[in-house]
Structure formats: C-alpha cells, structure tokens
Enzyme design. Structure first.
Site, PDB file in Angstrom:
ATOM      1  CG  ASP A 147      -3.356  -2.762  -0.745  1.00 52.65           C
ATOM      2  OD1 ASP A 147      -4.003  -3.812  -0.607  1.00 52.65           O
ATOM      3  OD2 ASP A 147      -3.605  -1.729  -0.116  1.00 52.65           O
ATOM      4  CB  ALA A 200     -13.095  -1.565   2.860  1.00 48.50           C
ATOM      5  CG  ASN A 201      -8.028  -5.229   3.258  1.00 46.32           C
ATOM      6  OD1 ASN A 201      -8.379  -6.409   3.269  1.00 46.32           O
ATOM      7  ND2 ASN A 201      -7.309  -4.719   2.265  1.00 46.32           N
ATOM      8  CB  SER A 221      -5.956  -8.713  -8.143  1.00 46.46           C
ATOM      9  OG  SER A 221      -5.702  -7.573  -7.324  1.00 46.46           O
ATOM     10  CE  LYS A 230      -7.885 -10.783   2.390  1.00 50.79           C
ATOM     11  NZ  LYS A 230      -7.667  -9.616   1.505  1.00 50.79           N
ATOM     12  CB  THR A 265     -10.874  -8.004  -5.441  1.00 48.50           C
ATOM     13  OG1 THR A 265      -9.490  -8.336  -5.484  1.00 48.50           O
ATOM     14  CG2 THR A 265     -11.244  -7.587  -4.024  1.00 48.50           C
ATOM     15  CB  ALA A 273     -13.214   3.544   0.291  1.00 45.01           C
ATOM     16  CE  LYS A 314      -2.350  -5.207   2.085  1.00 47.36           C
ATOM     17  NZ  LYS A 314      -3.296  -6.004   1.307  1.00 47.36           N
ATOM     18  NE  ARG A 369      -3.836  -0.049   1.940  1.00 42.59           N
ATOM     19  CZ  ARG A 369      -4.973  -0.344   2.579  1.00 42.59           C
ATOM     20  NH1 ARG A 369      -5.311   0.295   3.686  1.00 42.59           N
ATOM     21  NH2 ARG A 369      -5.776  -1.285   2.109  1.00 42.59           N
TER      22      ARG A 369
END
Length: 361
Positions: free
Chosen positions: A130, A274-275, A161, A83, A165, A252, A95, A59
């Site tokens: 990301d 959204a995560n 992706s 996940k 997703t 978002a 991440k 990210r």
C-alpha cells in the site's frame, strides 16, 4: 521481542465507541504491535472474515498520532470488506498501518519484526503493499511469514499492483462517462488527476492514450513534472479545483471530498483510486443531489485487490485482466441501481455489499 495487544470487537473498549462505526458491522479484531528493538509500531484491523481471510495492504505512513493511525486502519479495513464483497472475491476485509516515515525508519529489521507479527495471526490476515510499501518490502517481510500477496515476480508474486488498479479506475471512468454523457469515450475530456504516484501515473498513461486532456497535481511536484515529461500535453497545476474539469480523479490520500471541495468542484464525474475519498458519509448524498456522478472508491480501485486475490487463487494474468475490466460492468450496475432506487451511488454499492455479506453469514 514483539509485544501485541488484541482488542476483540465485543470488548468494552473505547476503540469501538466511535461515531464512524457501522451498526451491526463491528471489526472482528484490532491488534496493536510494538517491537522496541526496531521501533515498529503497527496496527492491523481485521474487519470481517465472513467471505474468507482478511486481505488488504500495509500502509507505512507518518501519522501525527496513534488515534489518526487507528482511524485510518479502521476505515481502510472496512472498505476492503466491501470491496471484496462487491467484486465477488472469496476474501474478507483487513488492513494494516505502520506508524512512521518510511524514508527515515523503514529497515529490514523492522520489516522482519512486522512479518513475525503477521505470522502470529495464523492466516486470518493476508497483507499486500500500500502507500509507503512495495513488492520489495513484501519480499523482506516474507522471510518471516507466507501470508502475503503482491511480492516481486522473482519471489513468485504478481508484482506491482499499480497497473491493474489504474486499469480498474480507467474502466470505472468509462462506465461513469456512459451514464453521465451516453458515451464511454474520454477523448477531449479535461481530467484532473490528483496524485502522480504508482497508480496515478499509470492512470495518466491510459487517459493520454485515450485522447483525454490531462492536468495533474501532486504534493511531490517532481513526480508531477516527471509525468508531464513522459506524456506530451499533460499539464501541471498547484490548484486542481481551479480548473474547469470534466472529471476529477483523486488518486492520492483520502478525505479530499469535503464541503469546501464541493463549493469549488466543476466536474460532472468524480472517480479515482484514492481510498476513503469522502470526508463524511453525507458527501455522497451532496454529490448525488448536485448531479455529480461519484463512483464509490472501493469499486473503482478494486483492480489491485483483484490482482493479488487472483495470485492467491492461482489464476493466470489473462483471467485477472478480464476480471479487472469487468469493473466497467460493476459500475454500470451500481449507477443504474442508484438511479432506479433514487439513492446515492455510495448507498447503492453498500446495499449490494450488504446483501452478499448477509448471504454468506
């Protein structure tokens, strides 16, 4: 020259003296990187490699401070562990975040420095794209490391992706509708999509094709308007929660499900891409007690991970799509488990993930 600092999970460090840490599931490694020549400031969180190398996107975001960036990478990397576990993939959770506004500071030199940094981890961390990064960025990073997935098709990767997703979220929505309303049809349901980016816009396309009534909001109003121009009947609003929604789909950034949100939420289902959607873990229970079906984000948005994991495994597009469509079955299993055990869906999903991690460990 890249300068790195590694903080082991067993070290006496304030990094792991956190209220949001999970007892018994510490991060294996948190690595900070700074490259003075390019201005690169990055953090990689390797949460777990119990099931395989840590896989998760990078990210690129203008965090207000390093503490905010650290909190984000710790939460995101932990989410990737769960996940992968729930989805049954042979990968761990990781991440990375790069601190800065990608529109202002992203350069090829900075991405090269980041690629050299990933390479020093020797494959313990595999990066994908990301928020703030894309397949083209990965091609540049890939000039200095092979530990990447999701590069452009011309570079041998599986590409964007976003569509997979979105397909996974769509299947999760259908499953939630089956549990909540007894039908998987979304036709004529009013669905509020928060975020019209590379995943939200793809989800809107699927919902529109299914006959749903869609209303969208985005901090970038131009993105929302672009979607409405593409799909007739899609509406734009600046205040999504003011609408009488059947479904709220946060697509978002995370943290939108808070106490204030619940006071205004009319939707019977919450499910999006959204995560880290919950501002605090207690919101899971609050939603459950209010009769609102929430699909845990790391289950609903697993389609992108399934795609890039499939790329790494060398499976075909048809296999990847079938695996993504099976998110429907995963959500049904989790929601039925939650009903049977009288627990919130987030806890039900966590229990399934815990069991898989324990069996592998």
């Amino acid at each position: 020259m890249i300068s790195t600092t590694a903080l082991d999970a067993t070290a006496d460090s304030a990094v792991f003296d956190r209220r949001d840490a999970v007892p018994g599931l510490p991060h294996e490694q948190v690595v900070f990187c700074e490259d003075a020549a390019t201005g690169l400031r990055a953090i990689i969180g390797i949460h777990s490699t119990v099931l395989g190398p840590a896989l998760g996107g990078t990210r690129f975001f203008p965090y207000p401070d390093e503490a905010s960036a650290l909190t984000d990478v710790l939460r995101l990397s932990r989410g990737m562990t769960f996940k992968a576990a729930v989805t049954g993939l042979p990968f761990g959770g990781g991440k990375a975040v790069i601190i800065g506004d990608p529109a202002r500071v992203k350069t090829s030199a900075l991405l090269h420095a980041y690629g050299r940094f990933i390479e020093t981890l020797g494959g313990r961390y595999i990066s994908a794209a990301d928020v703030g990064t894309n397949a083209e960025d990965l091609d540049i990073i890939g000039e200095y490391t092979s530990h990447l997935v999701g590069r452009t098709r011309s570079a041998g990767g599986s590409g964007n992706s976003g569509p997979m997703t979105a397909l996974g979220v769509y299947q999760a929505l259908r499953a939630a509708a089956t549990v909540a309303w007894g039908t998987d049809s979304l036709a004529d349901r009013l669905i509020g999509v928060e975020g019209a980016g590379k995943v939200g816009s793809e989800l809107i396309a699927l919902l529109h094709a299914d006959g749903a009534r869609v209303i969208v909001t985005d901090v970038n109003r131009e993105a929302a308007v672009t979607v409405t121009a593409r799909y007739s009947g899609v509406m734009v609003t600046d205040d999504l929660l003011a609408e009488e929604l059947d479904i709220y789909a946060p697509c978002a950034l995370g943290g939108t499900l808070a106490e204030a949100t619940l006071e205004r939420l009319t939707a019977s289902i919450v499910c999006g891409a959204a995560n880290n959607q919950l501002r605090t873990p207690e919101i899971d229970v609050r939603l459950h007690n209010s009769g609102i079906v929430w699909v845990p984000d790391y289950v609903a948005n697993a389609g992108g991970l399934i795609q890039v994991a499939g790329e790494r495994e060398g499976v075909g597009a048809d296999v990847i799509r079938r695996r993504v469509e099976e998110i429907y079955d995963s959500v049904i299993t989790i929601l039925r488990h939650a009903e049977a055990e009288s627990v919130a869906p987030g806890r039900a999903a966590d229990e399934i993930a815990y069991s898989k991690l324990a069996a592998a460990g």
